[in-house]
Enzyme design. Structure first.
Site, PDB file in Angstrom:
ATOM      1  N   MET A  27       3.256  -4.470  -4.273  1.00  0.00           N
ATOM      2  CA  MET A  27       3.081  -5.007  -5.617  1.00  0.00           C
ATOM      3  C   MET A  27       1.633  -5.451  -5.834  1.00  0.00           C
ATOM      4  SD  MET A  27       6.568  -6.747  -6.930  1.00  0.00           S
ATOM      5  CE  MET A  27       6.370  -8.370  -6.212  1.00  0.00           C
ATOM      6  N   HIS A  31      -3.437  -7.773   1.132  1.00  0.00           N
ATOM      7  CA  HIS A  31      -4.012  -8.605   2.180  1.00  0.00           C
ATOM      8  C   HIS A  31      -3.885  -7.878   3.518  1.00  0.00           C
ATOM      9  CE1 HIS A  31       0.160  -9.540   3.080  1.00  0.00           C
ATOM     10  NE2 HIS A  31       0.328 -10.068   1.875  1.00  0.00           N
ATOM     11  N   HIS A  34      -0.615  -5.978   4.395  1.00  0.00           N
ATOM     12  CA  HIS A  34      -0.525  -4.620   3.860  1.00  0.00           C
ATOM     13  C   HIS A  34      -1.419  -3.675   4.663  1.00  0.00           C
ATOM     14  CE1 HIS A  34       0.334  -7.142   0.173  1.00  0.00           C
ATOM     15  NE2 HIS A  34       1.383  -6.351   0.196  1.00  0.00           N
ATOM     16  N   LYS A 154       8.214  -9.721   7.508  1.00  0.00           N
ATOM     17  CA  LYS A 154       8.332 -10.983   6.771  1.00  0.00           C
ATOM     18  C   LYS A 154       9.500 -10.924   5.787  1.00  0.00           C
ATOM     19  CE  LYS A 154       5.369 -12.068   3.528  1.00  0.00           C
ATOM     20  NZ  LYS A 154       6.230 -12.259   2.314  1.00  0.00           N
ATOM     21  N   GLN A 158      14.995  -7.735   3.002  1.00  0.00           N
ATOM     22  CA  GLN A 158      14.641  -6.573   2.198  1.00  0.00           C
ATOM     23  C   GLN A 158      14.690  -5.310   3.037  1.00  0.00           C
ATOM     24  OE1 GLN A 158      11.173  -6.360  -0.729  1.00  0.00           O
ATOM     25  NE2 GLN A 158      10.281  -5.348   1.041  1.00  0.00           N
TER      26      GLN A 158
END
Length: 300
Positions: A27, A31, A34, A154, A158
């Site tokens: 999204m 940082h 990613h 993290k 999901q």
């Protein structure tokens, strides 16, 4: 790096790819977390694609969709430095041509719900969150058709939701979970960390320290141990910050890793992995009206 905004452009690029393609859906507000996914994709694959899309369907009407940080120019610079081959940055109309109002009752069109692993933890606080996540990731995987898609630990629930979706809907992409990236104090990297001042970020690093203490308690126990006892030890670690109003616990969980079923007892000689996870509201010391919800977990 090729930057595209339409589904047709992605498909045209994909036709030219001769080899494996890794994919990192994001999204934005990128940082180092990613970055670690992208670096792994580049190691594993011939091509790497990244998407940046702030997905409306995973936000409730009361949540921070409009305030979610958007840093596309800086993100593009970082992706170019990392050697990404394609950035797909669509708008909401491209991804939801039927429209996407935030009220679920007003939404129309196809949506993906993964029952059994979506309702607890994050799903108990944000009941339509995983419906939105599963829907947009299913769309992105159908658009990009990657060989492998990379996600961070993290967001452990999901990953479990999406892995279940991919396997049971027979989507021809393998999902790979990568370890949590942390700052020097142990705080899990998150785009939402930008909302907090340095003092509050230091305080927030105690989230991980509490989980570590609970993990150590489990590892040191030679027998069956009560999950509530472990949670109490974690909460005691956080107590000064709870008492001062810096922390407010949304949930603290000790669960079976594959099913996310809550455990009441933890056996020393177990045949499955467990995950200790939490969501905690952290109040900013410099801006008392600002509260950020942070998540973290440890697998053992």
């Amino acid at each position: 790096m090729k930057v595209v905004h339409t589904i047709q452009e992605v498909r045209e690029w994909r036709k030219e790819c001769k080899g494996s393609t890794g994919f990192v859906p994001t999204m934005g507000c990128l940082h180092a977390g990613h970055g670690s996914l992208i670096k792994q994709s580049r190691l594993d694959n011939d091509y790497t694609a990244v998407s940046i899309f702030v997905n409306p369907s995973q936000f409730a009407p009361t949540e921070d969709l409009d305030q979610y940080p958007r840093t596309l120019p800086a993100d593009i610079d970082l992706l170019e430095q990392l050697g990404v081959d394609l950035l797909f940055a669509p708008n909401a109309n491209e991804m939801y041509p039927q429209g996407i109002p935030l009220n679920v009752e007003d939404q129309r069109g196809p949506f993906v719900t993964v029952l059994g692993v979506s309702e607890m933890l994050e799903g108990s606080t944000r009941p339509n969150f995983f419906r939105g996540v599963a829907t947009v990731v299913a769309k992105l995987l159908n658009i990009v058709t990657p060989t492998v898609a990379y996600f961070g630990q993290k967001d452990i629930q999901q990953f479990i939701v999406l892995d279940t979706m991919v396997r049971q809907l027979f989507i021809n992409t393998r999902l790979q979970m990568m370890p949590i990236q942390r700052d020097s104090q142990g705080l899990a990297l998150s785009s939402r960390n930008k909302y907090l001042c340095q003092e509050s970020l230091t305080i927030a690093s105690n989230l991980y320290k509490g989980l570590q203490r609970g993990c150590q308690m489990i590892q040191d126990s030679p027998n069956v141990i009560s999950a509530n006892d472990v949670k109490n030890v974690i909460s005691e670690m956080w107590f000064p910050h709870l008492a001062q109003g810096d922390f407010k616990i949304d949930y603290l969980s000790i669960a079976h890793l594959q099913t996310l079923t809550e455990l009441s007892k933890i056996e020393a000689k177990r045949d499955h992995k467990i995950v200790i996870s939490c969501a905690v509201y952290v109040k900013d010391r410099k801006q008392p009206t600002v509260t950020v919800r942070l998540i973290d977990n440890i697998i053992l």
